[in-house]
Motif scaffolding. Structure first.
Motif, PDB file in Angstrom:
ATOM      1  N   ASN A 181       0.770   5.631   0.001  1.00 30.70           N
ATOM      2  CA  ASN A 181      -0.323   6.678  -0.032  1.00 30.70           C
ATOM      3  C   ASN A 181      -0.391   7.645  -1.047  1.00 30.70           C
ATOM      4  N   MET A 203      -9.274   3.005   0.026  1.00 32.80           N
ATOM      5  CA  MET A 203      -8.175   2.246  -0.580  1.00 32.80           C
ATOM      6  C   MET A 203      -8.616   1.701  -1.962  1.00 32.80           C
ATOM      7  N   ILE A 262       0.979  -1.128   0.074  1.00 34.91           N
ATOM      8  CA  ILE A 262      -0.010  -0.236   0.125  1.00 34.91           C
ATOM      9  C   ILE A 262       0.974   1.307  -0.046  1.00 34.91           C
ATOM     10  N   ARG A 292      -3.789   4.398  -1.006  1.00 33.64           N
ATOM     11  CA  ARG A 292      -4.712   5.028  -0.004  1.00 33.64           C
ATOM     12  C   ARG A 292      -4.863   6.611  -0.476  1.00 33.64           C
ATOM     13  N   THR A 342     -11.107   8.573   3.814  1.00 32.37           N
ATOM     14  CA  THR A 342     -10.137   7.648   3.327  1.00 32.37           C
ATOM     15  C   THR A 342     -10.428   6.368   2.403  1.00 32.37           C
TER      16      THR A 342
END
Length: 232
Positions: A23, A151, A21, A41, A149
């Motif tokens: 950002n 994903m 993952i 994310r 937020t």
């Protein structure tokens, strides 16, 4: 390998690798995310614009006419979302999803929603009546907006995949777009509390009404509604 073994191997391939993952600071394209275990994310605002009563349209009119109507809604909505800084990453029948990022993402999304309401009432419906005088169906729609937020991952298989947004914001926005019988645009309290003055007030009057709350799973979401439209 038969289909049974292919499915078993595919599920194993999905469940075994750990997510990698990162950002994100821009809305990714499909190719920007690894298919096997990539994820981004993103702090984002999600807008779902959903044309109402497509079932009535499909049942009452020829398929070629219904297709023109649905395309009219998606065409106008997509142009507006893009012009207001949104990124389109999903279509689902008569619904389009826009993703907005940045410091003004909530106000940008609301401006887009009000522009879409204007397009429906002032452009699309008059154009449909002008084209087909006997056309009795009138287009309505709903827009839902939430922020938070999310994903972003790729769903599907090699050669047949697209971006999927996981999180409360895209889910709640989709649910709010389905609300009928009240206001045309429904936004979460989180979106409302971050609006600038121009998207909250019109000539000193608050354009938004507190509609109540909706429960999705274990989460209660307070939301506001408005039927204001805005000429681009």
């Amino acid at each position: 390998m038969g289909l049974k073994e292919e499915i078993e191997a595919g599920i194993g391939g999905v469940l075994q690798p750990e997510w990698i993952i990162r950002n994100g600071h821009v809305v990714p394209d499909t190719a920007d995310i690894a298919l096997s275990n990539g994820a981004v994310r993103l702090e984002a605002t999600y807008l779902y614009a959903d044309m109402a009563d497509s079932t009535g349209l499909a049942q009452g009119y020829k398929d070629w006419a219904a297709a023109k109507v649905i395309r009219s809604y998606l065409n106008a909505s997509s142009r507006i979302i893009r012009a207001r800084g949104g990124h389109i990453r999903s279509f689902d029948g008569d619904r389009v999803m826009g993703i907005f990022i940045g410091s003004t993402k909530n106000s940008d999304a609301v401006r887009a929603a009000m522009n879409i309401s204007w397009a429906v009432s002032k452009v699309i419906n008059p154009a449909l009546q002008e084209k087909w005088e006997s056309f009795k169906w009138s287009m309505g729609h709903g827009v839902g907006i939430d922020t938070g937020t999310a994903m972003l991952v790729r769903g599907g298989i090699h050669g047949e995949n697209d971006i999927v947004s996981i999180g409360s914001a895209p889910n709640v926005a989709a649910k709010l777009s389905d609300i009928r019988g009240g206001k045309t645009i429904n936004i979460s309290a989180a979106v409302y509390n971050d609006l600038d003055q121009s998207t909250k007030f019109s000539e000193g009057t608050n354009m938004w009404s507190l509609m109540g709350s909706q429960t999705y799973g274990t989460k209660s979401v307070e939301y506001y509604g408005s039927s204001y439209s805005w000429t681009p």
